[in-house]
Design a protein around this motif. Structure first.
Motif, PDB file in Angstrom:
ATOM      1  N   LEU A  18       0.531  -1.168   0.097  1.00 61.18           N
ATOM      2  CA  LEU A  18      -0.109   0.522  -0.171  1.00 61.18           C
ATOM      3  C   LEU A  18       0.865   1.426  -0.300  1.00 61.18           C
ATOM      4  CD1 LEU A  18      -3.115   0.795  -0.195  1.00 61.18           C
ATOM      5  CD2 LEU A  18      -2.186   1.040   2.697  1.00 61.18           C
ATOM      6  N   ASP A  19       0.912   1.823  -0.847  1.00 63.36           N
ATOM      7  CA  ASP A  19       1.529   3.250  -1.287  1.00 63.36           C
ATOM      8  C   ASP A  19       0.628   4.872  -1.229  1.00 63.36           C
ATOM      9  OD1 ASP A  19       4.308   4.779  -1.591  1.00 63.36           O
ATOM     10  OD2 ASP A  19       2.956   4.696  -3.533  1.00 63.36           O
ATOM     11  N   TYR A  20       0.966   5.595  -0.691  1.00 60.26           N
ATOM     12  CA  TYR A  20       0.005   6.769  -0.812  1.00 60.26           C
ATOM     13  C   TYR A  20       0.907   8.282  -0.973  1.00 60.26           C
ATOM     14  CZ  TYR A  20      -3.818   5.489   2.525  1.00 60.26           C
ATOM     15  OH  TYR A  20      -4.859   5.091   3.036  1.00 60.26           O
ATOM     16  N   ASP A  21       0.779   8.483  -1.686  1.00 61.87           N
ATOM     17  CA  ASP A  21       0.887  10.032  -1.802  1.00 61.87           C
ATOM     18  C   ASP A  21       1.461  11.221  -1.302  1.00 61.87           C
ATOM     19  OD1 ASP A  21      -0.952  10.847  -1.091  1.00 61.87           O
ATOM     20  OD2 ASP A  21      -1.741  12.507  -2.800  1.00 61.87           O
ATOM     21  N   GLY A  22       1.661  10.926   0.222  1.00 63.17           N
ATOM     22  CA  GLY A  22       2.358  11.808   0.886  1.00 63.17           C
ATOM     23  C   GLY A  22       3.577  10.618   1.344  1.00 63.17           C
ATOM     24  N   GLY A  23       3.749   9.924   0.802  1.00 59.44           N
ATOM     25  CA  GLY A  23       4.927   9.493   0.775  1.00 59.44           C
ATOM     26  C   GLY A  23       4.976   8.047   2.426  1.00 59.44           C
ATOM     27  N   ASP A  24       4.142   7.445   2.755  1.00 60.63           N
ATOM     28  CA  ASP A  24       3.957   6.442   3.538  1.00 60.63           C
ATOM     29  C   ASP A  24       3.592   4.889   3.099  1.00 60.63           C
ATOM     30  OD1 ASP A  24       3.988   8.254   5.519  1.00 60.63           O
ATOM     31  OD2 ASP A  24       1.902   8.587   5.950  1.00 60.63           O
ATOM     32  N   SER A  25       3.871   3.989   3.469  1.00 60.00           N
ATOM     33  CA  SER A  25       4.044   2.764   2.324  1.00 60.00           C
ATOM     34  C   SER A  25       3.657   1.805   4.011  1.00 60.00           C
ATOM     35  CB  SER A  25       4.963   2.697   1.423  1.00 60.00           C
ATOM     36  OG  SER A  25       5.963   2.637   2.031  1.00 60.00           O
ATOM     37  N   TYR A  26       3.244   0.382   3.257  1.00 57.87           N
ATOM     38  CA  TYR A  26       3.106  -0.353   4.025  1.00 57.87           C
ATOM     39  C   TYR A  26       2.921  -1.425   3.282  1.00 57.87           C
ATOM     40  CZ  TYR A  26       0.946   3.884   6.718  1.00 57.87           C
ATOM     41  OH  TYR A  26       1.173   4.820   7.391  1.00 57.87           O
ATOM     42  N   THR A  27       3.453  -2.574   3.657  1.00 60.97           N
ATOM     43  CA  THR A  27       3.302  -4.189   3.203  1.00 60.97           C
ATOM     44  C   THR A  27       2.683  -4.983   4.510  1.00 60.97           C
ATOM     45  OG1 THR A  27       5.707  -3.508   1.746  1.00 60.97           O
ATOM     46  CG2 THR A  27       5.277  -5.944   3.013  1.00 60.97           C
ATOM     47  N   LEU A  28       1.272  -5.294   3.675  1.00 62.68           N
ATOM     48  CA  LEU A  28       1.014  -6.454   4.319  1.00 62.68           C
ATOM     49  C   LEU A  28       0.547  -7.843   4.174  1.00 62.68           C
ATOM     50  CD1 LEU A  28      -1.839  -3.771   4.536  1.00 62.68           C
ATOM     51  CD2 LEU A  28      -0.123  -3.414   5.689  1.00 62.68           C
ATOM     52  N   PRO A  29       1.393  -8.840   5.243  1.00 64.69           N
ATOM     53  CA  PRO A  29       1.521  -9.898   4.581  1.00 64.69           C
ATOM     54  C   PRO A  29       0.228 -10.636   5.351  1.00 64.69           C
ATOM     55  CG  PRO A  29       2.695  -9.839   6.092  1.00 64.69           C
ATOM     56  CD  PRO A  29       2.254  -7.629   5.726  1.00 64.69           C
ATOM     57  N   VAL A  30      -0.751 -11.592   5.177  1.00 64.68           N
ATOM     58  CA  VAL A  30      -1.077 -12.649   5.667  1.00 64.68           C
ATOM     59  C   VAL A  30      -1.675 -14.081   5.198  1.00 64.68           C
ATOM     60  CG1 VAL A  30      -4.239 -12.505   5.558  1.00 64.68           C
ATOM     61  CG2 VAL A  30      -3.214 -10.640   5.598  1.00 64.68           C
ATOM     62  N   LEU A  31      -1.255 -15.081   5.806  1.00 65.21           N
ATOM     63  CA  LEU A  31      -1.125 -15.772   5.936  1.00 65.21           C
ATOM     64  C   LEU A  31      -2.191 -17.184   6.603  1.00 65.21           C
ATOM     65  CD1 LEU A  31       0.683 -18.318   4.476  1.00 65.21           C
ATOM     66  CD2 LEU A  31       1.879 -18.308   6.429  1.00 65.21           C
ATOM     67  N   GLY A  32      -3.291 -18.237   5.945  1.00 65.26           N
ATOM     68  CA  GLY A  32      -3.825 -19.125   7.140  1.00 65.26           C
ATOM     69  C   GLY A  32      -3.509 -20.597   6.714  1.00 65.26           C
ATOM     70  N   LEU A  33      -4.026 -21.781   7.801  1.00 65.28           N
ATOM     71  CA  LEU A  33      -3.697 -22.613   8.054  1.00 65.28           C
ATOM     72  C   LEU A  33      -4.373 -23.301   8.423  1.00 65.28           C
ATOM     73  CD1 LEU A  33      -1.390 -24.958   6.848  1.00 65.28           C
ATOM     74  CD2 LEU A  33      -0.862 -24.477   9.066  1.00 65.28           C
TER      75      LEU A  33
END
Length: 619
Positions: A370-385
């Protein structure tokens, strides 16, 4: 007509469908759910889910003694449906102790969260009668849907085809009740060949439920959808409009503070899915949502806001196991009550989702950037078993990260009474809330007693609340609150449900379910005061029953006990009676028959005992 009952192993405190054959119901009820959830990044059977997923379908909604979406969600355990006023006037929804801002609301998979404030997330231009099913995802699995799904997702899936013999349907409904409550609905639909049309209009109104308080309302809405579908594709074009005017006394300030509010929402969206062999498909979505908000407080001039939100999405399903996509969003606000008249932002999200079988074990997950024009970015992992234990028995484990970016109000609001110096102001330096969560659950069939268990943990850092420092508290000239990031909110808890529907179906019970949610929250707050954080649930117990008195005549009972961190526990008991016949129905509902005295949200008391009668005729 024979109907498949809810598969109660994973559905919590929802009323089951009517059974034409009790013996068949007892047999079906012990199977895991074969319904598919299509609002996620990837379509998948519920019984295969490594996440907590539930579905309410249209047949179930039709026998519930309800008239709006909020009342339908009251039947689901672990959901904190907090209503200001009556009749769903304003609804805040939290999941497992999270704030309402951390719940993502979708219609046909497109984003409906309001950029101004989450108080308007349920300003939805879709009538309850036009919903085909409600998909509910709780916990880490919600992170697959993008920002603001820290705790969960509600996806409303609308009707796409008329299932009558002549391809046409029409519904005329009238409702009346206490405090001059009235609602009228006209819904028309037609399917001819590959084309389907749906149109609905409704009006709902009521007088105040507290003498001398400004709590009356009137709501008008309409929506239209055009659907074209065949084996190769499905295309949906939708339009919606909602206009609500209501007394908002005690909604945001003290219970003695008179206020009025009017909101208008306009909505248009287009989705198209093109399907190919081998599970491959391409789908696109374009969505526009405009929301007007005019708020009058005491005798002061109104604050006027307008937000616009545009969303576009492109998604590729490469095979039965892998999907890739990109989503782009743009949001803006023009307001008389913000620091600066206009603000806007853009953000994009690239994502991948996969599900893979390793023998009996299934692995599923997603990765989003996820990348915002203000410069902030986030990597979001989700894992299920998912791990099968035996026939009809499963364990699942999941974990993930999610993020909630501040609303425009959080960032820019300046709404301070010049006389009393009270109110709230935003903070442009706010950080996003970041959440890490994990869940261990089981779906069990214990000699026909469907059991669902889950333990979960969620940590939110930089949680946003309206606060006062110690110096501000000590200063008599400062009575307002400022949005700030508090250090953390740690939430632990468990859900448990026992559903004996299958065991008791032969005796005429259509639903017999008991569920309990326990939440333990620790707040790490560096400020002297925080206005909203400690209003979450601590205990919630729901007992839901449905009994078929006569063919087509169902009696319902919903009993809830809720205990919050900031107020004493209260008990709510709702009763209903509904008769469904070919082409027409009638119903009678009594709400809060114990006349419980409590505050659901804001500062004003919730309605006391009320009643409602409805009659409908359809073709």
């Amino acid at each position: 007509m024979n109907r498949t009952p809810f598969k109660p192993a994973i559905l919590t405190a929802l009323i089951a469908q009517a059974f034409a054959s009790q013996a068949q119901a007892a047999t079906d009820s012990v199977e895991l759910d074969a319904q598919r959830v299509t609002g996620q990044l990837f379509s998948q059977n519920i019984a295969e889910q490594a996440f907590a997923v539930e579905v309410i379908d249209r047949a179930d909604l039709q026998i519930l003694p309800i008239s709006n979406l909020a009342d339908a969600l009251e039947w689901v355990s672990g959901l904190d449906v907090r209503q200001r006023g009556s009749g769903g006037t304003q609804v805040d929804l939290g999941i497992r102790g999270a704030a309402y801002e951390q719940t993502l609301i979708l219609v046909d998979g497109v984003r409906m969260n309001d950029p101004q404030t989450g108080h308007h997330n349920f300003d939805l231009p879709v009538t309850l009668e036009d919903i085909e099913r409600i998909e509910i995802v709780r916990g880490p699995g919600a992170g697959q849907y993008g920002p603001n799904g820290n705790a969960g997702v509600i996806n409303l899936v609308t009707r796409k085809q008329v299932d009558s013999e002549n391809g046409r349907s029409a519904l005329l409904k009238a409702e009346a009740g206490s405090k001059d409550y009235a609602r009228g609905l006209l819904s028309l639909a037609k399917t001819q060949g590959n084309w389907s049309h749906f149109a609905a209009v409704s009006q709902q109104e009521s007088d105040t439920y507290i003498k001398g308080a400004d709590l009356d309302y009137i709501s008008q809405q309409g929506n239209y959808r055009l659907v074209h579908q065949n084996d190769a594709h499905t295309t949906v074009a939708g339009l919606g409009y909602l206009d609500k005017g209501f007394g908002a006394q005690g909604f945001y300030a003290g219970a003695d503070k008179r206020a009025n509010e009017n909101t208008i929402q306009r909505h248009a969206y287009l989705t198209h899915e093109q399907r190919y062999s081998g599970g491959r498909s391409v789908d696109v979505a374009v969505n526009w949502r405009q929301h007007d908000d005019e708020f009058f407080y005491l005798t002061y001039a109104p604050s006027v806001h307008q937000t616009n939100a545009w969303q576009s999405r492109l998604r590729f399903r490469l095979n039965e196991s892998l999907a890739l996509g990109y989503e782009f969003n743009q949001e803006d606000i023009e307001s008389t009550s913000t620091l600066g008249d206009r603000h806007e932002r853009e953000y994009g999200s690239a994502f991948a989702f996969g599900q893979f079988d390793f023998g009996a074990v299934q692995l599923a997950g997603s990765l989003s950037y996820l990348d915002y024009d203000g410069g902030d970015s986030y990597t979001l992992p989700v894992l299920g078993l998912t791990l099968p234990l035996a026939a009809g028995q499963q364990l699942y484990l999941n974990a993930g990260k999610s993020v909630r970016v501040p609303t425009m109000n959080d960032l820019y609001l300046y709404q301070i009474n010049p006389v009393t110096n009270t109110g709230n102001q935003g903070n442009a330096d706010l950080k996003a809330e970041e959440t890490s969560s994990a869940e261990l659950g089981a779906r069990l069939n214990l000699a026909g007693l469907q059991t669902r268990l889950a333990v979960f943990k969620r940590n939110t850092s930089d949680a946003i609340d309206y606060t006062q420092t110690a110096a501000e508290v000590a200063d008599p000239a400062i009575n307002y609150y400022t949005a700030r990031n508090i250090d953390a909110i740690d939430t632990k808890g468990f859900d448990a449900e026992l559903d004996a529907t299958g065991l008791l179906a032969a005796s005429g019970l259509q639903k017999a379910s008991l569920s309990y949610t326990r939440l333990i929250q620790d707040f790490t707050n560096q400020y002297e005061k925080a206005r909203y954080s400690k209003s979450q649930l601590e205990h919630q117990l729901i007992l839901s029953l449905a009994y078929e008195l006569l063919p087509g005549l169902t009696a319902t009972s919903l009993y809830k006990f809720e205990d919050r961190y900031d107020q004493n526990g209260y008990r709510i008991w709702d009763l209903g009676l509904k008769q469904q016949n070919n082409g027409w129905s009638w119903g009678l509902a009594a709400t809060n028959v114990l006349d419980a005295d409590y505050i659901d949200s804001g500062f004003i008391e919730a309605p006391g005992t009320g009643y409602r009668f409805e009659v409908s005729a359809g073709l």
